[in-house]
Structures are given as C-alpha cells and as structure tokens.
Design a protein around this motif. Structure first.
Motif, PDB file in Angstrom:
ATOM      1  N   SER A  38      17.938   5.384 -15.812  1.00 53.27           N
ATOM      2  CA  SER A  38      17.052   6.531 -16.003  1.00 53.27           C
ATOM      3  C   SER A  38      17.804   7.847 -15.830  1.00 53.27           C
ATOM      4  N   TRP A  39      18.695   7.919 -14.837  1.00 51.77           N
ATOM      5  CA  TRP A  39      19.477   9.144 -14.654  1.00 51.77           C
ATOM      6  C   TRP A  39      20.401   9.393 -15.835  1.00 51.77           C
ATOM      7  N   ALA A  40      20.965   8.326 -16.405  1.00 52.01           N
ATOM      8  CA  ALA A  40      21.832   8.485 -17.582  1.00 52.01           C
ATOM      9  C   ALA A  40      21.040   9.061 -18.759  1.00 52.01           C
ATOM     10  N   ILE A  41      19.820   8.576 -18.946  1.00 47.36           N
ATOM     11  CA  ILE A  41      18.969   9.088 -20.027  1.00 47.36           C
ATOM     12  C   ILE A  41      18.592  10.543 -19.769  1.00 47.36           C
ATOM     13  N   ILE A  42      18.223  10.847 -18.528  1.00 48.83           N
ATOM     14  CA  ILE A  42      17.813  12.215 -18.184  1.00 48.83           C
ATOM     15  C   ILE A  42      18.946  13.204 -18.441  1.00 48.83           C
ATOM     16  N   VAL A  43      20.144  12.863 -17.977  1.00 50.20           N
ATOM     17  CA  VAL A  43      21.289  13.764 -18.150  1.00 50.20           C
ATOM     18  C   VAL A  43      21.651  13.907 -19.630  1.00 50.20           C
ATOM     19  N   GLU A  44      21.697  12.779 -20.354  1.00 49.17           N
ATOM     20  CA  GLU A  44      22.097  12.825 -21.774  1.00 49.17           C
ATOM     21  C   GLU A  44      21.095  13.598 -22.618  1.00 49.17           C
ATOM     22  N   ARG A  45      19.788  13.343 -22.419  1.00 52.88           N
ATOM     23  CA  ARG A  45      18.768  14.031 -23.215  1.00 52.88           C
ATOM     24  C   ARG A  45      18.664  15.505 -22.846  1.00 52.88           C
ATOM     25  N   SER A  46      18.847  15.818 -21.574  1.00 54.59           N
ATOM     26  CA  SER A  46      18.794  17.224 -21.158  1.00 54.59           C
ATOM     27  C   SER A  46      19.918  18.020 -21.798  1.00 54.59           C
ATOM     28  N   ARG A  47      21.110  17.459 -21.789  1.00 57.12           N
ATOM     29  CA  ARG A  47      22.245  18.134 -22.422  1.00 57.12           C
ATOM     30  C   ARG A  47      22.034  18.272 -23.927  1.00 57.12           C
ATOM     31  N   ARG A  48      21.521  17.230 -24.541  1.00 62.89           N
ATOM     32  CA  ARG A  48      21.327  17.266 -25.991  1.00 62.89           C
ATOM     33  C   ARG A  48      20.278  18.303 -26.374  1.00 62.89           C
ATOM     34  N   LEU A  49      19.184  18.349 -25.632  1.00 63.07           N
ATOM     35  CA  LEU A  49      18.141  19.331 -25.922  1.00 63.07           C
ATOM     36  C   LEU A  49      18.640  20.752 -25.705  1.00 63.07           C
ATOM     37  N   LEU A 179      10.640  -3.463   3.459  1.00 63.58           N
ATOM     38  CA  LEU A 179      10.210  -2.100   3.130  1.00 63.58           C
ATOM     39  C   LEU A 179      11.284  -1.340   2.356  1.00 63.58           C
ATOM     40  N   PHE A 180      12.524  -1.724   2.563  1.00 64.30           N
ATOM     41  CA  PHE A 180      13.611  -1.073   1.835  1.00 64.30           C
ATOM     42  C   PHE A 180      13.465  -1.297   0.326  1.00 64.30           C
ATOM     43  N   ALA A 181      12.914  -2.439  -0.058  1.00 60.50           N
ATOM     44  CA  ALA A 181      12.675  -2.712  -1.479  1.00 60.50           C
ATOM     45  C   ALA A 181      11.652  -1.736  -2.052  1.00 60.50           C
ATOM     46  N   THR A 182      10.612  -1.429  -1.276  1.00 58.50           N
ATOM     47  CA  THR A 182       9.628  -0.433  -1.720  1.00 58.50           C
ATOM     48  C   THR A 182      10.272   0.939  -1.872  1.00 58.50           C
ATOM     49  N   ALA A 183      11.131   1.289  -0.903  1.00 56.47           N
ATOM     50  CA  ALA A 183      11.832   2.575  -0.987  1.00 56.47           C
ATOM     51  C   ALA A 183      12.709   2.633  -2.232  1.00 56.47           C
ATOM     52  N   MET A 184      13.359   1.517  -2.552  1.00 57.59           N
ATOM     53  CA  MET A 184      14.190   1.465  -3.762  1.00 57.59           C
ATOM     54  C   MET A 184      13.334   1.652  -5.014  1.00 57.59           C
ATOM     55  N   GLY A 185      12.138   1.055  -4.992  1.00 59.42           N
ATOM     56  CA  GLY A 185      11.238   1.218  -6.139  1.00 59.42           C
ATOM     57  C   GLY A 185      10.841   2.667  -6.347  1.00 59.42           C
ATOM     58  N   LEU A 186      10.525   3.355  -5.265  1.00 62.45           N
ATOM     59  CA  LEU A 186      10.186   4.779  -5.358  1.00 62.45           C
ATOM     60  C   LEU A 186      11.397   5.615  -5.744  1.00 62.45           C
ATOM     61  N   PHE A 187      12.553   5.232  -5.245  1.00 65.90           N
ATOM     62  CA  PHE A 187      13.793   5.931  -5.569  1.00 65.90           C
ATOM     63  C   PHE A 187      14.076   5.879  -7.072  1.00 65.90           C
ATOM     64  N   ALA A 188      13.712   4.751  -7.700  1.00 66.44           N
ATOM     65  CA  ALA A 188      13.904   4.630  -9.142  1.00 66.44           C
ATOM     66  C   ALA A 188      12.778   5.293  -9.928  1.00 66.44           C
ATOM     67  N   ALA A 189      11.556   5.206  -9.410  1.00 65.54           N
ATOM     68  CA  ALA A 189      10.391   5.656 -10.180  1.00 65.54           C
ATOM     69  C   ALA A 189      10.215   7.163 -10.199  1.00 65.54           C
ATOM     70  N   ILE A 190      10.395   7.811  -9.051  1.00 60.95           N
ATOM     71  CA  ILE A 190      10.084   9.242  -8.963  1.00 60.95           C
ATOM     72  C   ILE A 190      10.943  10.085  -9.911  1.00 60.95           C
ATOM     73  N   PRO A 191      12.280   9.937  -9.931  1.00 62.07           N
ATOM     74  CA  PRO A 191      13.070  10.716 -10.898  1.00 62.07           C
ATOM     75  C   PRO A 191      12.726  10.375 -12.346  1.00 62.07           C
ATOM     76  N   ALA A 192      12.397   9.097 -12.608  1.00 61.54           N
ATOM     77  CA  ALA A 192      12.062   8.704 -13.972  1.00 61.54           C
ATOM     78  C   ALA A 192      10.795   9.399 -14.453  1.00 61.54           C
ATOM     79  N   VAL A 193       9.781   9.473 -13.592  1.00 59.38           N
ATOM     80  CA  VAL A 193       8.518  10.129 -13.966  1.00 59.38           C
ATOM     81  C   VAL A 193       8.729  11.626 -14.161  1.00 59.38           C
TER      82      VAL A 193
END
Length: 231
Positions: A38-49, A179-193
């Motif tokens: 998700s971070w790779a997509i965010i950085v690539e699309r932001s630069r392209r736009l 609980l660390f698995a839940t934190a990882m899920g939020l760590f991935a989801a929040i920047p993606a959203v």
C-alpha cells in the motif's frame, strides 16, 4: 538481567513475532506485505499525480501562447501526459471532420466532445487502476489482524489450560502476541484508507481540470467552425 528489562524485551515487536504461533506469524507477514504494498502504491501514485499536474499546467500555458493549434500539434503528439493526449485526440477528430466536403456543425461538435471525454476517461481510469488495492487493504486488513488475534488468544488459553497457571507472567506474553496481530492489521489499514481517500480526491481534481481544459479547447474549435461557415 533486570526483571523489568527482561519483560520489556519479551514484549518487543520482534520477540512477539518470534514467539507467536505459525498461523499468527503468517498473518503478521501477510499484513506487513500488505502495508509495504500500500505504501508503494501511495508513493508511486502521489508522485505521478504531482508530475501530471505540473505537466498539465505547463501544457495549458503553451496552449494559450501558441500561434495556432496546428503549431502545437507536433510537440503534443510527442508528449506522454493526459492533457497532450486529449488535445491530440481532439485535433485528430477535428482534422478528419473538416477534411470532408460538407461540414456538419453539430456532428463535429458532438464528435469532438465525445472524443475528448473518452480520452479523459481512459487516462483517469489508468490513474485509478491501483486505488482499488488500497481500498481492499483498508477494508480487509483489520479483519485479517482480528483473525490472528482470535487464533492467538485461543492458543494462549490452550497453553494456560495445559500449564494450569493463570498468573500474569504466564498469560501476558500469549495475549500480547495475539493483540499484536490486531495492531499490525490497523498499521496496514489506516495508511491504506487515508491514501485511498487522498488519491481518489486528487484524481477527481485532475479529472475536473482536464474536463475544464477540454471545454475550453472545444469552445475554441467551435468558434473556428463558426468562422469557417461564415466564409
């Protein structure tokens, strides 16, 4: 080792990963990969736009300073950005239409509008191609993390039952791993959203800018068309 320092080391992210069940480890690795993607997509699309917006601004300046539309055609044909592609598509349709013996004014205007809008839609669709991945990661990652948490807690309770020991020292590591698995899920989801919403907004702004430029371009050709008919 100091007991407090030892406890902190056992509850560090790396220690929680190493001590976790194989299923929880797979969940964590999957979420980490999703976060990197998700971070790779965010950085690539932001630069392209950002690049495309700069190119659009520069092309619009060239457009209004050009001596004629035909003089701008060759440089635009060599460019590779949405504004130039839309301009070239419109000019191609214009040249084909006015090359005919009898000009259908409304038909030419309709075809010009259709051609430019199709070109814009194609470019916008290309820019939004990977945004659905961000939306998917943002929607699914918390549930994947929750699955890892549920699985980890089940494993922790099984270990507690086997050891017949419910002290905090025994319970805490297993619960923390889960609980660390839940934190990882939020760590991935929040920047993606956040990235999805921001990029979708930027793509929408670019589409509006291209549509406004297309309207100005069509208006200019429409006035030329009126002038040709008056002759």
């Amino acid at each position: 080792m100091d007991p407090i320092a030892k406890a902190a080391a056992e509850l560090s992210p790396w220690a929680l990963f190493v001590q976790a069940d194989i299923v929880v480890k797979l969940v964590m690795l999957l979420l980490l990969a999703a976060s990197v993607w998700s971070w790779a997509i965010i950085v690539e699309r932001s630069r392209r736009l950002r690049t495309i917006n700069g190119q659009a601004k520069q092309f619009e300046e060239w457009f209004w300073k050009a001596e004629s539309l035909d003089a701008l055609y060759d440089p635009a044909a060599k460019a590779n950005h949405p504004s130039a592609k839309m301009f070239v598509a419109g000019m191609n349709e214009w040249r084909r239409s006015v090359a005919r013996g009898r000009i259908d004014r409304e038909g030419v205007r309709g075809r010009l509008a259709s051609t430019t809008q199709v070109s814009i839609a194609r470019e916008v669709d290309d820019l939004g191609d990977r945004l659905n991945i961000l939306a998917t990661i943002g929607a699914v990652a918390p549930f994947v993390g929750l699955f890892g948490t549920v699985w980890g807690i089940m494993g922790a309770f099984t270990s507690i039952a086997a050891s017949q020991n419910t002290t905090l020292a025994v319970v805490a590591p297993g619960i923390a791993e889960a609980l660390f698995a839940t934190a990882m899920g939020l760590f991935a989801a929040i920047p993606a959203v956040i990235g999805y919403n921001r990029l979708l907004h930027n793509v929408g702004r670019l589409e509006a800018r291209l549509s406004a430029f297309a309207e100005e371009f069509q208006g200019l050709l429409s006035r030329q068309l009126d002038g040709m008919e008056q002759k």
